[in-house]
Design a protein around this motif. Structure first.
Motif, PDB file in Angstrom:
ATOM      1  N   TYR A  41      40.848  35.329  60.343  1.00  0.00           N
ATOM      2  CA  TYR A  41      41.714  35.199  59.162  1.00  0.00           C
ATOM      3  C   TYR A  41      40.961  35.410  57.850  1.00  0.00           C
ATOM      4  N   ILE A  42      39.711  35.839  57.923  1.00  0.00           N
ATOM      5  CA  ILE A  42      38.883  35.990  56.725  1.00  0.00           C
ATOM      6  C   ILE A  42      38.580  37.459  56.462  1.00  0.00           C
ATOM      7  N   GLU A  43      38.814  37.887  55.234  1.00  0.00           N
ATOM      8  CA  GLU A  43      38.468  39.237  54.806  1.00  0.00           C
ATOM      9  C   GLU A  43      37.366  39.150  53.756  1.00  0.00           C
ATOM     10  N   ARG A  44      36.318  39.964  53.923  1.00  0.00           N
ATOM     11  CA  ARG A  44      35.170  39.887  53.026  1.00  0.00           C
ATOM     12  C   ARG A  44      35.229  40.877  51.882  1.00  0.00           C
ATOM     13  N   GLN A  45      36.143  41.835  51.944  1.00  0.00           N
ATOM     14  CA  GLN A  45      36.321  42.786  50.853  1.00  0.00           C
ATOM     15  C   GLN A  45      37.670  42.520  50.184  1.00  0.00           C
ATOM     16  N   PRO A  46      37.687  42.290  48.864  1.00  0.00           N
ATOM     17  CA  PRO A  46      38.949  41.957  48.183  1.00  0.00           C
ATOM     18  C   PRO A  46      40.070  42.953  48.446  1.00  0.00           C
ATOM     19  N   ARG A  78      36.326  35.840  39.240  1.00  0.00           N
ATOM     20  CA  ARG A  78      36.277  37.306  39.264  1.00  0.00           C
ATOM     21  C   ARG A  78      37.151  37.862  40.381  1.00  0.00           C
ATOM     22  N   THR A  79      37.073  37.263  41.562  1.00  0.00           N
ATOM     23  CA  THR A  79      37.867  37.727  42.702  1.00  0.00           C
ATOM     24  C   THR A  79      39.353  37.484  42.466  1.00  0.00           C
ATOM     25  N   ALA A  80      39.697  36.294  41.957  1.00  0.00           N
ATOM     26  CA  ALA A  80      41.106  35.969  41.701  1.00  0.00           C
ATOM     27  C   ALA A  80      41.706  36.919  40.673  1.00  0.00           C
ATOM     28  N   ALA A  81      40.971  37.210  39.594  1.00  0.00           N
ATOM     29  CA  ALA A  81      41.469  38.111  38.568  1.00  0.00           C
ATOM     30  C   ALA A  81      41.649  39.523  39.122  1.00  0.00           C
ATOM     31  N   SER A  82      40.742  39.941  39.999  1.00  0.00           N
ATOM     32  CA  SER A  82      40.850  41.266  40.611  1.00  0.00           C
ATOM     33  C   SER A  82      42.084  41.369  41.500  1.00  0.00           C
ATOM     34  N   LEU A  83      42.385  40.313  42.245  1.00  0.00           N
ATOM     35  CA  LEU A  83      43.565  40.313  43.113  1.00  0.00           C
ATOM     36  C   LEU A  83      44.849  40.401  42.292  1.00  0.00           C
ATOM     37  N   ILE A  84      44.878  39.727  41.162  1.00  0.00           N
ATOM     38  CA  ILE A  84      46.032  39.828  40.270  1.00  0.00           C
ATOM     39  C   ILE A  84      46.132  41.231  39.686  1.00  0.00           C
ATOM     40  N   GLU A  85      45.012  41.756  39.233  1.00  0.00           N
ATOM     41  CA  GLU A  85      44.988  43.081  38.600  1.00  0.00           C
ATOM     42  C   GLU A  85      45.498  44.163  39.548  1.00  0.00           C
ATOM     43  N   TYR A 114      42.395  33.478  32.040  1.00  0.00           N
ATOM     44  CA  TYR A 114      43.120  34.014  30.882  1.00  0.00           C
ATOM     45  C   TYR A 114      42.210  34.968  30.105  1.00  0.00           C
ATOM     46  N   ARG A 115      40.947  34.597  29.991  1.00  0.00           N
ATOM     47  CA  ARG A 115      39.982  35.469  29.318  1.00  0.00           C
ATOM     48  C   ARG A 115      39.813  36.787  30.078  1.00  0.00           C
ATOM     49  N   ARG A 116      39.993  36.734  31.400  1.00  0.00           N
ATOM     50  CA  ARG A 116      39.859  37.934  32.228  1.00  0.00           C
ATOM     51  C   ARG A 116      41.162  38.726  32.320  1.00  0.00           C
ATOM     52  N   GLY A 117      42.183  38.319  31.581  1.00  0.00           N
ATOM     53  CA  GLY A 117      43.400  39.102  31.519  1.00  0.00           C
ATOM     54  C   GLY A 117      44.556  38.631  32.364  1.00  0.00           C
ATOM     55  N   VAL A 118      44.441  37.481  33.015  1.00  0.00           N
ATOM     56  CA  VAL A 118      45.544  36.947  33.814  1.00  0.00           C
ATOM     57  C   VAL A 118      46.526  36.245  32.878  1.00  0.00           C
ATOM     58  N   ALA A 119      47.807  36.602  32.971  1.00  0.00           N
ATOM     59  CA  ALA A 119      48.817  36.025  32.083  1.00  0.00           C
ATOM     60  C   ALA A 119      49.048  34.553  32.399  1.00  0.00           C
ATOM     61  N   SER A 120      49.383  33.781  31.378  1.00  0.00           N
ATOM     62  CA  SER A 120      49.582  32.342  31.557  1.00  0.00           C
ATOM     63  C   SER A 120      50.708  32.040  32.536  1.00  0.00           C
ATOM     64  N   GLU A 121      51.766  32.880  32.551  1.00  0.00           N
ATOM     65  CA  GLU A 121      52.881  32.638  33.465  1.00  0.00           C
ATOM     66  C   GLU A 121      52.544  32.942  34.915  1.00  0.00           C
ATOM     67  N   GLN A 122      51.365  33.491  35.148  1.00  0.00           N
ATOM     68  CA  GLN A 122      50.933  33.783  36.508  1.00  0.00           C
ATOM     69  C   GLN A 122      50.005  32.697  37.058  1.00  0.00           C
ATOM     70  N   MET A 123      49.890  31.594  36.341  1.00  0.00           N
ATOM     71  CA  MET A 123      48.988  30.523  36.767  1.00  0.00           C
ATOM     72  C   MET A 123      49.676  29.169  36.735  1.00  0.00           C
ATOM     73  N   THR A 124      49.431  28.390  37.774  1.00  0.00           N
ATOM     74  CA  THR A 124      49.886  27.005  37.843  1.00  0.00           C
ATOM     75  C   THR A 124      48.671  26.129  38.114  1.00  0.00           C
ATOM     76  N   MET A 125      48.542  25.034  37.388  1.00  0.00           N
ATOM     77  CA  MET A 125      47.395  24.148  37.570  1.00  0.00           C
ATOM     78  C   MET A 125      47.765  22.921  38.409  1.00  0.00           C
ATOM     79  N   ASP A 126      46.895  22.616  39.352  1.00  0.00           N
ATOM     80  CA  ASP A 126      47.023  21.399  40.148  1.00  0.00           C
ATOM     81  C   ASP A 126      45.846  20.498  39.791  1.00  0.00           C
ATOM     82  N   PHE A 127      46.132  19.416  39.084  1.00  0.00           N
ATOM     83  CA  PHE A 127      45.081  18.541  38.590  1.00  0.00           C
ATOM     84  C   PHE A 127      44.644  17.483  39.607  1.00  0.00           C
ATOM     85  N   ALA A 128      45.236  17.477  40.790  1.00  0.00           N
ATOM     86  CA  ALA A 128      44.894  16.458  41.793  1.00  0.00           C
ATOM     87  C   ALA A 128      44.297  17.083  43.053  1.00  0.00           C
TER      88      ALA A 128
END
Length: 240
Positions: A41-46, A78-85, A114-128
């Motif tokens: 279930y693991i992929e090493r290339q984005p 970096r990986t998360a931003a690339s997947l969104i892009e 956000y600095r890497r270009g991911v829009a705010s509406e594309q992110m949800t924060m879980d503080f717990a």
């Protein structure tokens, strides 16, 4: 009296030796089981990671204890931003520790993405998301996710995927490694121990998350059909 004491010491040493051998076998066997059952279930290339609606980014400190930038944090961002892009993921659940006002992993992740270009509406924060286990239980029960992509380091993914699938979730993993960073022995040892402890959490003492809370489903826009996404992905990754 002397002979009785020697016999008693001999039996004690044999018992301790047997317990040590059993613990060693459980330690090795537990790690082997987690690694063997999650490898597929693991992929090493984005670019090979499974497109899905929501990806979970696991929190870690922005800085190391020595005061330098944490390479594991930045590899995940970096990986998360690339997947969104590249439209492989539409939304990111940023789950981390926020036990005090001075320490806020989700907020640090949000700012960096956000600095890497991911829009705010594309992110949800879980503080717990105080632990890997808490993050995945909350992803399922609070954020109502049953299928997701896990984004973290290769040494962390086997445990995360094992927990997710044990909880009944359809999870795969996308490796977020930095080829220039060597994983220290202390981190490897801690992760080996954590994999064994995870088996106890799941099957022996029935661990509960530190804080669960009420459901907060992530609302998503309708995703484009996969046959429309893949051609654009291939063009982007094969372009000169």
């Amino acid at each position: 009296m002397h002979n009785v004491l020697l016999k008693w010491l001999g039996r004690l040493l044999m018992s301790l030796g047997a317990l040590l051998l059993l613990a060693t076998l459980l330690f090795i066997g537990g790690n082997f089981w987690v690694l063997a059952t999650t490898a597929a279930y693991i992929e090493r290339q984005p670019q090979q990671c499974r497109p899905t609606d929501v990806g979970i980014v696991f929190g870690t400190s922005h800085w190391t204890r020595s005061g330098v930038r944490n390479p594991h944090f930045h590899a995940r961002m970096r990986t998360a931003a690339s997947l969104i892009e590249h439209s492989q993921v539409d939304h990111l659940l940023l789950s981390g520790d926020n036990r005090t006002q001075a320490y806020n992993e989700p907020r640090a992740m949000w700012r960096e993405l956000y600095r890497r270009g991911v829009a705010s509406e594309q992110m949800t924060m879980d503080f717990a998301g105080f632990s890997t286990y808490d993050t995945l239980v909350r992803a399922r029960d609070v954020f109502q996710l049953d299928k997701t992509l896990l984004i973290t380091q290769g040494w962390h993914l086997p445990r995360a995927i094992y927990i997710g699938r044990a909880l009944g979730m359809d999870v795969t993993g996308c490796v977020a490694d930095d080829a220039t960073v060597n994983v220290g022995w202390h981190l490897k040892l801690r992760e080996w121990a954590a994999r064994v402890a995870t088996l106890g959490d799941l099957y022996i003492w029935g661990r509960e998350p530190y804080f669960l809370g009420t459901p907060e489903p992530i609302e998503l826009k309708e995703r484009a059909p996969i046959d429309l996404i893949l051609p654009s992905l291939n063009e982007r990754f094969t372009a000169p």
